[in-house]
Design a protein around this motif. Structure first.
Motif, PDB file in Angstrom:
ATOM      1  N   ASP A 123       0.831  -1.200   0.000  1.00 52.83           N
ATOM      2  CA  ASP A 123       0.000   0.000   0.000  1.00 52.83           C
ATOM      3  C   ASP A 123       0.871   1.256   0.000  1.00 52.83           C
ATOM      4  OD1 ASP A 123      -2.420   1.224  -0.131  1.00 52.83           O
ATOM      5  OD2 ASP A 123      -2.914   1.031   1.982  1.00 52.83           O
ATOM      6  N   GLU A 124       0.629   2.139  -0.969  1.00 50.15           N
ATOM      7  CA  GLU A 124       1.388   3.382  -1.133  1.00 50.15           C
ATOM      8  C   GLU A 124       2.886   3.102  -1.182  1.00 50.15           C
ATOM      9  OE1 GLU A 124      -0.298   5.785   2.135  1.00 50.15           O
ATOM     10  OE2 GLU A 124      -1.251   6.957   0.559  1.00 50.15           O
ATOM     11  N   ILE A 125       3.271   2.269  -2.138  1.00 51.57           N
ATOM     12  CA  ILE A 125       4.643   1.787  -2.220  1.00 51.57           C
ATOM     13  C   ILE A 125       5.643   2.923  -2.424  1.00 51.57           C
ATOM     14  CG2 ILE A 125       4.455   1.349  -4.708  1.00 51.57           C
ATOM     15  CD1 ILE A 125       6.276  -1.070  -4.308  1.00 51.57           C
ATOM     16  N   ASN A 126       5.238   4.001  -3.057  1.00 51.57           N
ATOM     17  CA  ASN A 126       6.193   5.071  -3.319  1.00 51.57           C
ATOM     18  C   ASN A 126       6.325   6.060  -2.163  1.00 51.57           C
ATOM     19  OD1 ASN A 126       3.585   6.047  -3.819  1.00 51.57           O
ATOM     20  ND2 ASN A 126       4.272   7.478  -5.407  1.00 51.57           N
ATOM     21  N   ARG A 127       5.823   5.704  -0.978  1.00 47.91           N
ATOM     22  CA  ARG A 127       6.094   6.510   0.221  1.00 47.91           C
ATOM     23  C   ARG A 127       7.284   5.971   0.998  1.00 47.91           C
ATOM     24  NH1 ARG A 127       2.863  10.581   0.755  1.00 47.91           N
ATOM     25  NH2 ARG A 127       0.716  10.528  -0.020  1.00 47.91           N
ATOM     26  N   ALA A 128       7.800   4.803   0.612  1.00 47.96           N
ATOM     27  CA  ALA A 128       9.004   4.249   1.239  1.00 47.96           C
ATOM     28  C   ALA A 128      10.230   4.692   0.447  1.00 47.96           C
ATOM     29  CB  ALA A 128       8.923   2.732   1.299  1.00 47.96           C
ATOM     30  N   SER A 129      11.395   4.566   1.076  1.00 44.02           N
ATOM     31  CA  SER A 129      12.638   4.960   0.418  1.00 44.02           C
ATOM     32  C   SER A 129      12.968   3.992  -0.711  1.00 44.02           C
ATOM     33  CB  SER A 129      13.784   4.970   1.432  1.00 44.02           C
ATOM     34  OG  SER A 129      14.048   3.641   1.878  1.00 44.02           O
ATOM     35  N   PRO A 130      13.752   4.423  -1.699  1.00 42.46           N
ATOM     36  CA  PRO A 130      14.139   3.511  -2.784  1.00 42.46           C
ATOM     37  C   PRO A 130      14.820   2.241  -2.284  1.00 42.46           C
ATOM     38  CG  PRO A 130      14.650   5.777  -3.373  1.00 42.46           C
ATOM     39  CD  PRO A 130      14.205   5.804  -1.939  1.00 42.46           C
ATOM     40  N   ALA A 162       0.671  -3.537  -5.934  1.00 38.69           N
ATOM     41  CA  ALA A 162       1.148  -2.327  -5.267  1.00 38.69           C
ATOM     42  C   ALA A 162       0.300  -1.134  -5.680  1.00 38.69           C
ATOM     43  CB  ALA A 162       2.616  -2.075  -5.611  1.00 38.69           C
ATOM     44  N   THR A 163      -0.005  -0.290  -4.718  1.00 37.28           N
ATOM     45  CA  THR A 163      -0.701   0.960  -5.020  1.00 37.28           C
ATOM     46  C   THR A 163       0.266   2.115  -4.805  1.00 37.28           C
ATOM     47  OG1 THR A 163      -1.523   1.435  -2.774  1.00 37.28           O
ATOM     48  CG2 THR A 163      -2.806  -0.091  -4.123  1.00 37.28           C
ATOM     49  N   GLN A 164       0.093   3.146  -5.591  1.00 37.49           N
ATOM     50  CA  GLN A 164       0.912   4.335  -5.380  1.00 37.49           C
ATOM     51  C   GLN A 164       0.123   5.568  -5.787  1.00 37.49           C
ATOM     52  OE1 GLN A 164       4.520   4.571  -7.653  1.00 37.49           O
ATOM     53  NE2 GLN A 164       3.494   4.779  -9.598  1.00 37.49           N
TER      54      GLN A 164
END
Length: 330
Positions: A123-130, A162-164
């Motif tokens: 969930d909201e995968i692009n809120r974590a660091s690379p 995955a959602t982003q």
């Protein structure tokens, strides 16, 4: 005759024969559609990716049902589902698992992470660091996780949904190119039509529809459907059409980065699943054209000139599909 079905002469499967794939898949589709109102193409694409053994990236603004779609797909199949809420402080070990030392026994014991499930909802995968996002690279490509030098296989079927949120929203990190390339398709849910939104108010008024959703297929049935999809025929002309389409992205002046060879394989696998859902044992060019944008666009990087002209990768792929000659039936 439907794919993978033996008939007894009366139009019904013989005793002990596999259920026709379109019928079995339709049960899953109807179950998911009972929760996701007015989005049949979105549900169909999610099912296509599942049967093609791929991973799905759902990108859209908050509140349109991205997480609900992923949850509904997981509940529609009687399999293990794990959810990971991606946050800036999430660590790679929180996804893959870690080895813990037990002082009493003097040995390390592996505690598996949430990635050890049939369907993993990120969930909201692009809120974590690379760095944390990259923890999914091995499992998405090789269906295994290596911790402390030991490879551990994952369950089958295995799918990351995955959602982003759009990349220009606050607190987001862009997905690395290598990870975007591992997602078979990217879709957007979009806002519902007015009537669907009215139906949603009624449906969610009394109780939560997701709680009423019963499994429509077992893990064994999904594995059987995946095996049937693998047998779908792709004629040499259609294969060449896929290769030419992917190659066109690499030479387009509107693109700085074209699609990879992995994209070629993903497009063929998705086309097989798409054809099987139609009850066909062979792929036609229309299948490839229908899947070109969701399978290819998220992997591409626009050239500066195209950005200035406010073009999108989806538009570029659609233009390439329109220009490329369709192979003859022979």
């Amino acid at each position: 005759m439907s794919l993978g079905t033996h008939h007894n002469g009366r139009g019904r499967p013989a005793p002990g024969a596999a259920e026709p794939l379109p019928a079995a898949a339709d049960r899953i589709r109807q179950a998911v559609a009972s929760v996701i109102e007015g989005k049949p193409e979105v549900v169909r694409m999610a099912l296509t990716v599942l049967l093609a053994e791929g991973h799905l990236l759902i990108e859209d603004v908050p509140g349109v049902g991205k997480t609900m779609l992923a949850k509904a797909l997981g509940r529609a199949v009687d399999c293990s589902v794990q959810r990971v809420q991606f946050t800036p402080d999430l660590l790679p070990g929180d996804i893959t698992g870690v080895s813990v030392y037990h002082q009493e026994t003097g040995e390390f014991e592996f505690n598996p992470g949430p990635v050890f499930a049939n369907i993993v909802l990120g969930d909201e995968i692009n809120r974590a660091s690379p760095k944390t996002q990259s923890a999914l690279l091995e499992c998405m490509e090789e269906m295994q996780v290596s911790v402390d030098g030991t490879p551990r296989p994952l369950e089958r079927p295995f799918m990351v949904v995955a959602t982003q949120n759009p990349g220009d929203m606050e607190g987001t990190y862009p997905l690395p190119e290598a990870q975007r390339d591992r997602f078979m398709a990217r879709i957007a849910v979009g806002y519902p039509a007015p009537q669907a939104e009215l139906d949603m108010i009624d449906m969610h008024g009394a109780d939560e529809p997701l709680e009423r959703l019963a499994p429509a297929a077992s893990v064994a049935e999904v594995r059987s459907m995946v095996e049937q999809v693998r047998t779908v025929h792709v004629a040499p002309g259609v294969r060449r059409y896929v290769v030419d389409l992917v190659a066109a992205t690499r030479t387009s002046p509107a693109l700085r980065l074209g699609a990879s060879p992995r994209a070629t394989l993903h497009l063929v696998r998705a086309a097989r699943a798409y054809a099987a859902l139609e009850g066909r044992a062979y792929v036609v060019p229309d299948d490839v054209q229908a899947l070109a944008v969701p399978v290819l666009a998220h992997r591409l990087l626009l050239a500066p000139e195209a950005r200035v002209e406010r073009r999108t990768a989806e538009q570029v792929v659609a233009e390439l599909v329109a220009r490329l000659p369709i192979p003859s039936p022979r």
